[in-house]
Design an enzyme around this catalytic site. Structure first.
Site, PDB file in Angstrom:
ATOM      1  N   HIS A 128      15.595  -4.557  -3.558  1.00 40.42           N
ATOM      2  CA  HIS A 128      15.268  -3.523  -2.561  1.00 40.42           C
ATOM      3  C   HIS A 128      16.569  -2.988  -1.967  1.00 40.42           C
ATOM      4  O   HIS A 128      17.537  -3.741  -1.813  1.00 40.42           O
ATOM      5  CB  HIS A 128      14.380  -4.128  -1.468  1.00 40.42           C
ATOM      6  CG  HIS A 128      13.801  -3.078  -0.565  1.00 40.42           C
ATOM      7  ND1 HIS A 128      14.529  -2.502   0.447  1.00 40.42           N
ATOM      8  CD2 HIS A 128      12.584  -2.466  -0.560  1.00 40.42           C
ATOM      9  CE1 HIS A 128      13.770  -1.587   1.043  1.00 40.42           C
ATOM     10  NE2 HIS A 128      12.585  -1.552   0.448  1.00 40.42           N
TER      11      HIS A 128
ATOM     12  N   TRP B 124       5.865  -5.576   3.702  1.00 43.71           N
ATOM     13  CA  TRP B 124       5.800  -5.724   5.165  1.00 43.71           C
ATOM     14  C   TRP B 124       7.194  -5.891   5.782  1.00 43.71           C
ATOM     15  O   TRP B 124       7.333  -5.880   7.007  1.00 43.71           O
ATOM     16  CB  TRP B 124       4.927  -6.937   5.539  1.00 43.71           C
ATOM     17  CG  TRP B 124       3.452  -6.752   5.299  1.00 43.71           C
ATOM     18  CD1 TRP B 124       2.823  -5.625   4.813  1.00 43.71           C
ATOM     19  CD2 TRP B 124       2.414  -7.713   5.546  1.00 43.71           C
ATOM     20  NE1 TRP B 124       1.470  -5.834   4.750  1.00 43.71           N
ATOM     21  CE2 TRP B 124       1.175  -7.105   5.188  1.00 43.71           C
ATOM     22  CE3 TRP B 124       2.401  -9.020   6.023  1.00 43.71           C
ATOM     23  CZ2 TRP B 124      -0.043  -7.773   5.305  1.00 43.71           C
ATOM     24  CZ3 TRP B 124       1.177  -9.691   6.139  1.00 43.71           C
ATOM     25  CH2 TRP B 124      -0.026  -9.071   5.789  1.00 43.71           C
TER      26      TRP B 124
ATOM     27  N   GLY C 244      11.668   4.844   5.476  1.00 41.16           N
ATOM     28  CA  GLY C 244      11.583   4.686   6.931  1.00 41.16           C
ATOM     29  C   GLY C 244      12.028   5.916   7.703  1.00 41.16           C
ATOM     30  O   GLY C 244      12.191   5.870   8.919  1.00 41.16           O
TER      31      GLY C 244
ATOM     32  N   GLY D 238       6.049   0.827   2.860  1.00 42.01           N
ATOM     33  CA  GLY D 238       6.612   0.033   3.949  1.00 42.01           C
ATOM     34  C   GLY D 238       5.805   0.233   5.223  1.00 42.01           C
ATOM     35  O   GLY D 238       4.742  -0.358   5.415  1.00 42.01           O
ATOM     36  N   GLY D 239       6.296   1.082   6.105  1.00 41.71           N
ATOM     37  CA  GLY D 239       5.708   1.273   7.434  1.00 41.71           C
ATOM     38  C   GLY D 239       4.194   1.471   7.429  1.00 41.71           C
ATOM     39  O   GLY D 239       3.481   0.847   8.223  1.00 41.71           O
TER      40      GLY D 239
HETATM   41  P1  13P Z   1       8.669   3.139   4.216  1.00 40.86           P
HETATM   42  O1  13P Z   1       7.324   3.337   3.564  1.00 40.86           O
HETATM   43  O2  13P Z   1       8.597   2.590   5.598  1.00 40.86           O
HETATM   44  O3  13P Z   1       9.533   4.361   4.089  1.00 40.86           O
HETATM   45  O4  13P Z   1       9.400   1.988   3.369  1.00 40.86           O
HETATM   46  C1  13P Z   1       9.473   2.105   1.993  1.00 40.86           C
HETATM   47  C2  13P Z   1      10.007   0.834   1.457  1.00 40.86           C
HETATM   48  O5  13P Z   1      11.159   0.510   1.635  1.00 40.86           O
HETATM   49  C3  13P Z   1       9.077  -0.035   0.711  1.00 40.86           C
HETATM   50  O6  13P Z   1       9.756  -1.022   0.041  1.00 40.86           O
END
Ligand code: 13P
Length: 249
Positions: free
Chosen positions: A93, A10, A171, A231-232
């Site tokens: 990360h 998140w 992202g 992520g998103g």
């Molecule tokens: P997104 O799915 O937003 O590209 O992010 C990936 C991420 O960094 C998960 O740790």
């Protein structure tokens, strides 16, 4: 033999009300076809512990420090993380590496301390766009994995989950193609095979970087892609449910 694992990162998003809505929708929609773990901002760990009680949905923190206690303002000890019911710790990360200057050496210390605390490290690796374009993807990923191997040894990779997250795909909406991702996943697995094939066959290697419901099935269908770190899309209940349910066990 490797059960698919789908994790939600998140990042620094959410509030009590939106978390509750997201968790409720997820608990309703998730069909149990994968292992799952959620990484909320650390302050919300008690909220998740309460909400996820009695489910198989695991949770963890996005970062922790390797020292046991002491004058480390702003940091969380792994004993604290454990006390609140976390099973996983996200480590290294690319946002931690880039924005907060985490080095391979620090990442390796954190992996070792996480294992010592009886928790599961989810170790993130991946190259930047400039690195990919200059043809050093494998060198970069090998250096990141080697730092951890040198510190904890190959046997630890029975427990460690690796997350390959190309920085250029995070992202940005630019998911690596299933073939592009598989190529690097196979390379990572070969690095582990060279140390111990039996361990390498058990290590889960997740893909992260703009994973969406529409791309999940093709990614998870690759032989060396054992799930995703999302992520998103993990902040949108329907999307995350669909990504988890795209797993074939
Ligand atoms: P997104 O799915 O937003 O590209 O992010 C990936 C991420 O960094 C998960 O740790």
């Amino acid at each position: 033999m490797r059960r698919t694992l789908v994790a939600a990162n998140w990042k620094m998003n959410g509030n009590k009300a939106s978390n509750e809505a997201l968790l409720d929708a997820f608990k309703k929609g998730f069909d149990g076809s994968a292992d799952t773990a959620i990484f909320p901002p650390a302050l919300y760990i008690p909220q998740l512990a309460e909400s996820l009680k009695g489910t198989d949905i695991a949770f963890g923190v996005q970062n922790a420090y390797f020292q046991e206690s002491g004058a480390f303002t702003g940091e969380l000890a792994l004993s604290m993380v454990k006390e609140f019911g976390c099973q996983y710790v996200l480590i290294g990360h690319s946002e931690r590496r880039e924005i907060f200057g985490e080095t391979d050496a620090l990442v390796a210390e954190k992996v070792a301390a996480t294992l010592a605390a009886g928790l599961i490290p989810m170790l993130c690796v991946g190259e930047t766009l400039a690195e990919r374009e200059s043809g050093v993807t494998e060198t970069v990923v090998k250096t990141q994995i080697d730092a951890v191997l040198a510190k904890v040894g190959i046997a630890a990779f029975e427990t460690i989950v690796v997350a390959y997250e190309p920085v250029w795909a995070i992202g940005t909406g630019k998911t690596a193609s299933p073939e592009q991702a598989q190529e690097v996943h196979a390379f990572i697995r070969q690095l582990l095979v060279a140390e111990d094939a039996a361990v390498a066959a058990k290590t889960r290697i997740l893909y992260g970087g703009s994973v969406k419901a529409a791309s999940a099935e093709a990614l998870f269908g690759q032989p060396d892609i054992d799930g995703g770190l999302v992520g998103g899309a993990s902040l949108i209940a329907d999307e995350f449910v669909a990504i988890c349910n795209a797993a074939q066990g």
